[in-house]
Design an enzyme around this catalytic site. Structure first.
Site, PDB file in Angstrom:
ATOM      1  CG  HIS A  24      21.467   4.671 -38.179  1.00  0.00           C
ATOM      2  ND1 HIS A  24      21.121   3.643 -39.008  1.00  0.00           N
ATOM      3  CD2 HIS A  24      21.204   4.234 -36.927  1.00  0.00           C
ATOM      4  CE1 HIS A  24      20.666   2.643 -38.287  1.00  0.00           C
ATOM      5  NE2 HIS A  24      20.684   2.971 -37.026  1.00  0.00           N
ATOM      6  CG  HIS A  78      18.213  -1.641 -28.614  1.00  0.00           C
ATOM      7  ND1 HIS A  78      19.572  -1.853 -28.588  1.00  0.00           N
ATOM      8  CD2 HIS A  78      17.938  -1.204 -29.886  1.00  0.00           C
ATOM      9  CE1 HIS A  78      20.090  -1.562 -29.764  1.00  0.00           C
ATOM     10  NE2 HIS A  78      19.128  -1.160 -30.562  1.00  0.00           N
ATOM     11  CD  GLU A  80      20.448   2.346 -32.751  1.00  0.00           C
ATOM     12  OE1 GLU A  80      19.930   1.229 -32.929  1.00  0.00           O
ATOM     13  OE2 GLU A  80      20.987   2.996 -33.678  1.00  0.00           O
ATOM     14  CG  ASP A  82      16.195   4.114 -31.793  1.00  0.00           C
ATOM     15  OD1 ASP A  82      17.194   3.734 -31.169  1.00  0.00           O
ATOM     16  OD2 ASP A  82      15.640   3.406 -32.662  1.00  0.00           O
ATOM     17  CG  HIS A 144      20.010  -2.932 -34.410  1.00  0.00           C
ATOM     18  ND1 HIS A 144      19.896  -1.602 -34.154  1.00  0.00           N
ATOM     19  CD2 HIS A 144      20.852  -3.024 -35.481  1.00  0.00           C
ATOM     20  CE1 HIS A 144      20.587  -0.907 -35.009  1.00  0.00           C
ATOM     21  NE2 HIS A 144      21.183  -1.729 -35.827  1.00  0.00           N
ATOM     22  CG  ASP A 163      15.719  -1.937 -32.902  1.00  0.00           C
ATOM     23  OD1 ASP A 163      14.893  -1.020 -32.774  1.00  0.00           O
ATOM     24  OD2 ASP A 163      16.950  -1.767 -32.806  1.00  0.00           O
ATOM     25  CE1 TYR A 191      13.304  -0.672 -37.696  1.00  0.00           C
ATOM     26  CE2 TYR A 191      13.769  -2.999 -37.450  1.00  0.00           C
ATOM     27  CZ  TYR A 191      13.753  -1.724 -36.935  1.00  0.00           C
ATOM     28  OH  TYR A 191      14.196  -1.501 -35.661  1.00  0.00           O
ATOM     29  CG  HIS A 222      11.371   1.506 -34.516  1.00  0.00           C
ATOM     30  ND1 HIS A 222      11.584   2.824 -34.167  1.00  0.00           N
ATOM     31  CD2 HIS A 222      12.527   0.856 -34.241  1.00  0.00           C
ATOM     32  CE1 HIS A 222      12.813   2.957 -33.704  1.00  0.00           C
ATOM     33  NE2 HIS A 222      13.404   1.783 -33.728  1.00  0.00           N
TER      34      HIS A 222
HETATM   35 FE1  FEO Z   1      18.554  -0.352 -32.699  1.00  0.00          FE
HETATM   36 FE2  FEO Z   1      15.435   1.202 -32.821  1.00  0.00          FE
HETATM   37  O1  FEO Z   1      17.249   0.980 -32.370  1.00  0.00           O
END
Ligand code: FEO
Length: 389
Positions: A24, A78, A80, A82, A144, A163, A191, A222
């Site tokens: 993004h 989370h 989101e 991903d 996040h 995250d 990040y 991640h």
């Molecule tokens: Fe807030 Fe890795 O997604």
């Protein structure tokens, strides 16, 4: 592809996105991973899933350890996508599985996927036994998204914070002591600057709670898993969430006919002459997400644009919009500058953005008609130096 053992009965079963270059708007030049973790206990538990197009890779890694049909719990730390992108496909395979998430997680997942699941909502401090192990859940709103939470495996002292503490890095290696730590810390900084920066106060609340836990491993969603540099990454998060700046400068600009660049260089000279570390950043060649990495610990933020069609150049407008959204605060000093032919609106527009960011502006914005001459450039350097004294 196979699972990677963290400890006996605990596996990384995520996916590696070697080609990811845009998250993004964030330039992920090293790619990324989506980390999912498998706990083999009486209740087989999966922590998070992966992006939708990585489902097969995750399933192959899970299958190298157990039959995926045996999974009892899927924890969604989370919403989101991903991390939740493979959740629905997985629960279609496992209709009996319970999906454990925060109250905001349930709301978010329902809005994303419009599908009711076997939910178990958990609150901060709530524990769940999965056999010989106990999981502790800690909600971390805005680290996040409002739904974000961490899962802590008490007996093994492993934190799964999603995250938080992540880095966008794709690699064969899974652990921090297998890679060059400077690169991983730099990617963790990038990040933080591009994902976590707006949420400093929420990070501090989370750190206060996490500091009560004994942590031997941090397994984010991640990048690399921290097991040898835990104190360092925790200390960095304290520093970044405090928005601490160093006595250094960024001179960020774009230019049409090199006049704004000449002004930028005159400003840079003022910092160099004052023994303040400074860096020129031409937005034609630097990505805004890399500029943010530099900016999170920099005190002096100088931004310049010539005027084009009554406006800033689009590169400068994009950077300022991005920076304002990420909300760097406290103890920063701004300066707007630029050249112009007739209207000259761009300089006031840059100044407005810097004011909206809450930066102090001790020096009047620098505005030069067409091409600055030697004397004008010297005057600019001297004016900036006078403020730095
Ligand atoms: Fe807030 Fe890795 O997604």
């Amino acid at each position: 592809m196979k699972a990677v053992k963290l400890k006996e009965g605990i596996y990384w079963v995520g996916s590696i996105d070697w080609d990811l270059r845009n998250f993004h708007g964030y330039l992920t030049q090293r790619g990324s991973t989506y980390n999912a973790y498998l706990l083999i206990d009486e209740k087989i538990t999966l922590i998070d899933t992966v992006k939708h197009y990585c489902y097969d890779e995750m399933m192959e890694r899970i299958s190298s350890v157990i039959d995926p049909l045996k999974i009892n719990y899927v924890i969604s730390n989370h919403v989101e996508m991903d991390h939740s992108g493979s959740l629905i496909k997985l629960t279609e395979l496992l209709p009996q599985a319970t999906v454990i998430t925060s109250p905001n997680g349930k709301k978010g997942l329902l809005r994303h996927f419009k599908k009711d699941l076997n939910w178990k909502e958990v609150k901060s401090g709530e524990e769940l036994s999965i056999g010989r192990w106990n999981l502790l859940f800690q909600l971390m709103p805005m680290v996040h998204w409002p739904d974000s939470m961490a899962t802590y495996l008490k007996e093994e002292k492993i934190l799964f914070p999603n995250d938080a503490f992540g880095q966008h890095v794709s690699s064969y290696e899974r652990f921090d002591d297998e890679v060059i730590s400077e690169i991983i810390l730099e990617e963790a900084k990038k990040y933080y600057a591009n994902i976590v920066l707006p949420f400093g106060s929420q990070v501090q609340k989370a750190l206060a709670v996490l500091s009560q836990l004994e942590i031997e491993m941090i397994a984010p969603s991640h990048g690399i898993i921290w097991r040898s540099h835990i104190a360092e990454i925790l200390a960095k998060y304290v520093k970044w969430s405090n928005n601490e700046t160093a006595e250094k400068a960024l001179v960020i600009y774009d230019t049409m006919w090199e006049s704004t660049e000449k002004i930028a260089l005159a400003i840079y000279k003022a910092f160099e002459d004052s023994d303040i570390k400074a860096k020129m950043v031409n937005l034609q060649h630097s990505h805004i997400s890399d500029v943010m990495t530099e900016l999170i610990d920099t005190k002096y933020i100088c931004v310049g644009s010539p005027t084009l069609n009554n406006n800033m150049l689009p590169t400068v407008a994009a950077f300022l919009t991005y920076m304002k959204g990420l909300a760097p605060k406290q103890d920063r000093v701004g300066l707007a500058f630029g050249s112009y032919g007739w209207g000259g609106q761009s300089i006031a527009q840059v100044e407005d953005f810097l004011k909206e960011c809450g930066f102090a502006l001790p020096l009047e914005s620098i505005k030069v008609n067409y091409i600055p001459d030697e004397q004008e450039l010297l005057d600019i350097t001297n004016k900036v130096k006078a403020v730095l004294k």
